[in-house]
Design a protein around this motif. Structure first.
Motif, mmCIF file in Angstrom:
data_model
loop_
_atom_site.group_PDB
_atom_site.id
_atom_site.type_symbol
_atom_site.label_atom_id
_atom_site.label_comp_id
_atom_site.label_asym_id
_atom_site.label_seq_id
_atom_site.Cartn_x
_atom_site.Cartn_y
_atom_site.Cartn_z
ATOM 1 N N PRO A 37 0.842 -1.193 0.000
ATOM 2 C CA PRO A 37 0.000 0.000 0.000
ATOM 3 C C PRO A 37 0.880 1.246 0.000
ATOM 4 O O PRO A 37 1.969 1.220 0.570
ATOM 5 C CB PRO A 37 -0.774 -0.115 1.322
ATOM 6 C CG PRO A 37 -0.677 -1.558 1.695
ATOM 7 C CD PRO A 37 0.651 -2.022 1.190
ATOM 8 N N GLU A 38 0.542 2.276 -0.698
ATOM 9 C CA GLU A 38 -0.760 2.626 -1.197
ATOM 10 C C GLU A 38 -1.106 2.010 -2.554
ATOM 11 O O GLU A 38 -2.271 1.699 -2.784
ATOM 12 C CB GLU A 38 -0.852 4.168 -1.257
ATOM 13 C CG GLU A 38 -2.175 4.713 -1.579
ATOM 14 C CD GLU A 38 -2.205 6.212 -1.345
ATOM 15 O OE1 GLU A 38 -2.575 6.914 -2.286
ATOM 16 O OE2 GLU A 38 -1.845 6.648 -0.235
ATOM 17 N N TRP A 83 8.469 7.497 2.603
ATOM 18 C CA TRP A 83 7.662 8.504 3.301
ATOM 19 C C TRP A 83 8.339 9.003 4.584
ATOM 20 O O TRP A 83 7.878 9.977 5.188
ATOM 21 C CB TRP A 83 6.278 7.937 3.620
ATOM 22 C CG TRP A 83 6.287 6.520 4.104
ATOM 23 C CD1 TRP A 83 6.194 5.384 3.356
ATOM 24 C CD2 TRP A 83 6.422 6.089 5.465
ATOM 25 N NE1 TRP A 83 6.252 4.274 4.162
ATOM 26 C CE2 TRP A 83 6.391 4.678 5.455
ATOM 27 C CE3 TRP A 83 6.561 6.757 6.673
ATOM 28 C CZ2 TRP A 83 6.497 3.921 6.609
ATOM 29 C CZ3 TRP A 83 6.661 6.008 7.845
ATOM 30 C CH2 TRP A 83 6.625 4.608 7.793
ATOM 31 N N SER A 410 0.956 10.456 2.715
ATOM 32 C CA SER A 410 1.948 9.514 2.217
ATOM 33 C C SER A 410 1.335 8.122 2.178
ATOM 34 O O SER A 410 0.150 7.932 2.441
ATOM 35 C CB SER A 410 3.189 9.528 3.113
ATOM 36 O OG SER A 410 2.907 8.905 4.357
ATOM 37 N N TRP A 411 2.175 7.138 1.878
ATOM 38 C CA TRP A 411 1.727 5.748 1.880
ATOM 39 C C TRP A 411 1.581 5.193 3.297
ATOM 40 O O TRP A 411 0.997 4.129 3.493
ATOM 41 C CB TRP A 411 2.733 4.865 1.138
ATOM 42 C CG TRP A 411 2.799 5.098 -0.329
ATOM 43 C CD1 TRP A 411 2.170 6.069 -1.058
ATOM 44 C CD2 TRP A 411 3.557 4.326 -1.282
ATOM 45 N NE1 TRP A 411 2.488 5.962 -2.383
ATOM 46 C CE2 TRP A 411 3.333 4.904 -2.550
ATOM 47 C CE3 TRP A 411 4.394 3.232 -1.165
ATOM 48 C CZ2 TRP A 411 3.937 4.399 -3.708
ATOM 49 C CZ3 TRP A 411 4.985 2.726 -2.309
ATOM 50 C CH2 TRP A 411 4.756 3.301 -3.570
ATOM 51 N N GLU A 414 -1.999 3.934 5.025
ATOM 52 C CA GLU A 414 -2.578 2.714 4.459
ATOM 53 C C GLU A 414 -1.670 1.514 4.698
ATOM 54 O O GLU A 414 -2.148 0.405 4.949
ATOM 55 C CB GLU A 414 -2.844 2.892 2.968
ATOM 56 C CG GLU A 414 -3.713 1.785 2.399
ATOM 57 C CD GLU A 414 -4.276 2.114 1.039
ATOM 58 O OE1 GLU A 414 -4.815 1.195 0.402
ATOM 59 O OE2 GLU A 414 -4.184 3.285 0.613
ATOM 60 N N GLN A 415 -0.359 1.709 4.617
ATOM 61 C CA GLN A 415 0.554 0.612 4.939
ATOM 62 C C GLN A 415 0.328 0.125 6.363
ATOM 63 O O GLN A 415 0.280 -1.083 6.627
ATOM 64 C CB GLN A 415 2.009 1.066 4.772
ATOM 65 C CG GLN A 415 2.527 1.011 3.344
ATOM 66 C CD GLN A 415 4.025 1.295 3.274
ATOM 67 O OE1 GLN A 415 4.741 1.180 4.263
ATOM 68 N NE2 GLN A 415 4.500 1.671 2.100
#
Length: 526
Positions: A37-38, A83, A410-411, A414-415
């Motif tokens: 993710p993302e 990120w 940033s990602w 979701e990560q």
């Protein structure tokens, strides 16, 4: 003999250049990042290592393969953790280069087993040993003082139902092992024509393992439900306004028959013992809602020195006495390893100005009605062993309180949320992932999403009807057996290599034939 075409000749010259080759190794190592993710291109993980493997096997020497493995590992870590750059700046490059060294042995082993025209025996060994060496690199970097297990290759499969079934048997480690097997097999199919049958056999074995688990291993069974409210205040500056927004959203839950209200990490900015008025306000909220509150206090303690991050259970009469102090802290974010040596990191990024203090043990909390929950704080949801320990201690639900507000666009949000799906599938226990600013999410005992996910733009209190799991998953019962198997396979290989080297030394011819040396007269004698 056909002369090489211009483009082919250019490619060979660039591969021969150490600078070009180093850049290609870093780029090849970064290729798996979109599987996480993302982007969540989970299918990409099954071939993402192939360019890196092809590059390493083409290295002219084992020493060069070691360098390709190192630089590729650095590229992988930089891409998956990019990120962090706004917070750590140039220090993230230093960390990536240091941790990338863990893939140097993997690079050497890839060259040792796949270089040139390897036969079926070497390829069969590669299908076992290269995934084993990959797991060793992931295992070492999973140590909390080296950054923890964020971005393990197997974590890219968090939304794939068959993969989550595999996770219940062997954890994220089994997923990572099988992904590397597939990548090695595809590499052999492309580059080693004489061993394609072995590669196809490896792919077939992976499919058979997945099918066998799907058919013979029962999925997690549900046993009742619990109504859990997650309070996500959203982007609110300062601990005071954040607390007020959380309290406002909690009051809206009155009459909705919830069993527990969960606030995010650092939702309370003052110690409750030193500020009894906060305890009284939280107790009043518990009485109004008719449920306990699980808040997270990020403050200097009044009963001991230092700042702690603590999950505290609040009942209608105030704190219940059930408290968990975060044990595994985020390097540089919550403390600086070897601060006298690395304290300069505070001058180039948003590193911790003061080290947080660690808790000493995990805690399972009991709610009214006998529901037992296992709390984790933020970064700790990345550690498979912590969730497993809580379930072994009797937790029927896992709750992680998090805050990724620093990395809002940033990602990272979701990560982080995706890790809850893996921990739920591994343990057959639902996981509630509650954050301050998103993404908040809930996953059932099979790793399936429950209810709507709260995005980073949401400020709300959402109630989830969470299915509870029962039974003990094979992973909880047995532990990380793929890691043990990988260690055993590498130990056998090292022993065989050592024995082979010893035989070569023993069989090395002497300076002259033994009988000729025996017949030679001693100097000074006739």
């Amino acid at each position: 003999m056909r002369e090489p075409a211009g483009g082919e000749d250019l490619w060979r010259r660039r591969l021969a250049s150490p600078w070009w080759r180093g850049a290609m190794a870093m780029a090849a190592g970064a290729l798996p990042a979109p599987a996480f993710p993302e982007p969540s291109l989970w299918w990409w993980a099954y071939v993402a290592l192939v360019p890196w493997l092809l590059l390493v096997r083409s290295a002219p020497t084992g020493r060069r393969a070691v360098l390709d493995g190192w630089l590729g590992g650095a590229g992988f870590l930089l891409a998956v953790h990019h990120w962090l750059m706004p917070s750590l700046h140039v220090f993230i490059v230093v960390l990536a280069l240091l941790l990338g060294l863990l893939w140097a042995p993997w690079g050497w082993l890839t060259h040792r087993l796949l270089h040139g025209r390897p036969g079926p025996g070497r390829v069969a060994a590669a299908l076992v040993l290269l995934p084993s060496a990959w797991l060793m690199a992931e295992l070492v970097r999973s140590w909390q003082y080296l950054g923890g297990p964020w971005g393990l290759l197997g974590a890219s499969q968090w939304q794939v139902a068959p993969a989550l079934r595999l996770a219940s048997v062997g954890g994220v480690w089994l997923l990572g092992f099988l992904l590397v097997v597939v990548n090695v097999a595809v590499t052999v199919l492309i580059a080693v024509a004489r061993a394609r049958t072995v590669a196809l056999a490896g792919l077939t074995a992976c499919g058979a393992v997945a099918a066998g688990v799907w058919v013979w291993e029962p999925p997690a069974q549900e046993s009742g439900t619990a109504r859990i409210a997650v309070v996500q205040p959203g982007v609110v500056q300062g601990p005071g306004p954040r607390f007020e927004r959380g309290a406002e959203l909690t009051r809206q839950l009155a009459g909705r028959r919830v069993d527990l209200v969960v606030w995010g990490e650092s939702s309370v900015g003052q110690d409750l013992t030193g500020h009894p008025e906060l305890s009284r306000r939280l107790a009043a909220l518990s009485r109004r809602v008719g449920a306990d509150l699980l808040v997270n206090v990020d403050a200097r303690r009044s009963d001991r020195p230092g700042i702690y991050k603590s999950s505290v259970l609040i009942g209608p009469d105030g704190p219940t006495g059930q408290r968990y102090d975060k044990m595994r802290l985020v390097p540089f974010g919550e403390y600086i390893p070897a601060r006298p040596l690395l304290g300069w990191a505070t001058s180039v990024g948003k590193a911790a100005g003061e080290d947080r203090q660690r808790g000493t043990r995990q805690v399972v909390m009991r709610l009214p009605g006998a529901l037992r929950i296992g709390p984790l704080v933020c970064f700790e949801s990345a550690f498979p062993d912590m969730s497993r320990n809580l379930v072994r201690d009797g937790a029927r639900m896992l709750v992680v309180q998090s805050s990724t507000s620093t990395f809002q666009r940033s990602w990272a949000p979701e990560q982080h949320a995706s890790l809850a799906a893996l921990r739920a599938a591994e343990t057959w226990r639902p996981m509630v992932h509650a954050t301050l600013t998103g993404q908040s999410a809930v996953f059932g005992p099979r790793g399936e999403p429950v209810g709507p996910r709260m995005s980073t733009g949401t400020s709300a209190a959402t109630v989830y009807s969470v299915p509870l799991g029962r039974g003990t998953s094979p992973y909880v019962r047995i532990g990380p057996w793929p890691v043990y198997g990988a260690v055993a396979a590498l130990a056998v290989f090292c022993a065989a290599e050592g024995g082979r080297a010893l035989r070569r030394r023993t069989d090395r011819p002497s300076d002259g034939p033994p009988d000729q040396r025996a017949d030679q007269p001693t100097p000074g004698r006739p």
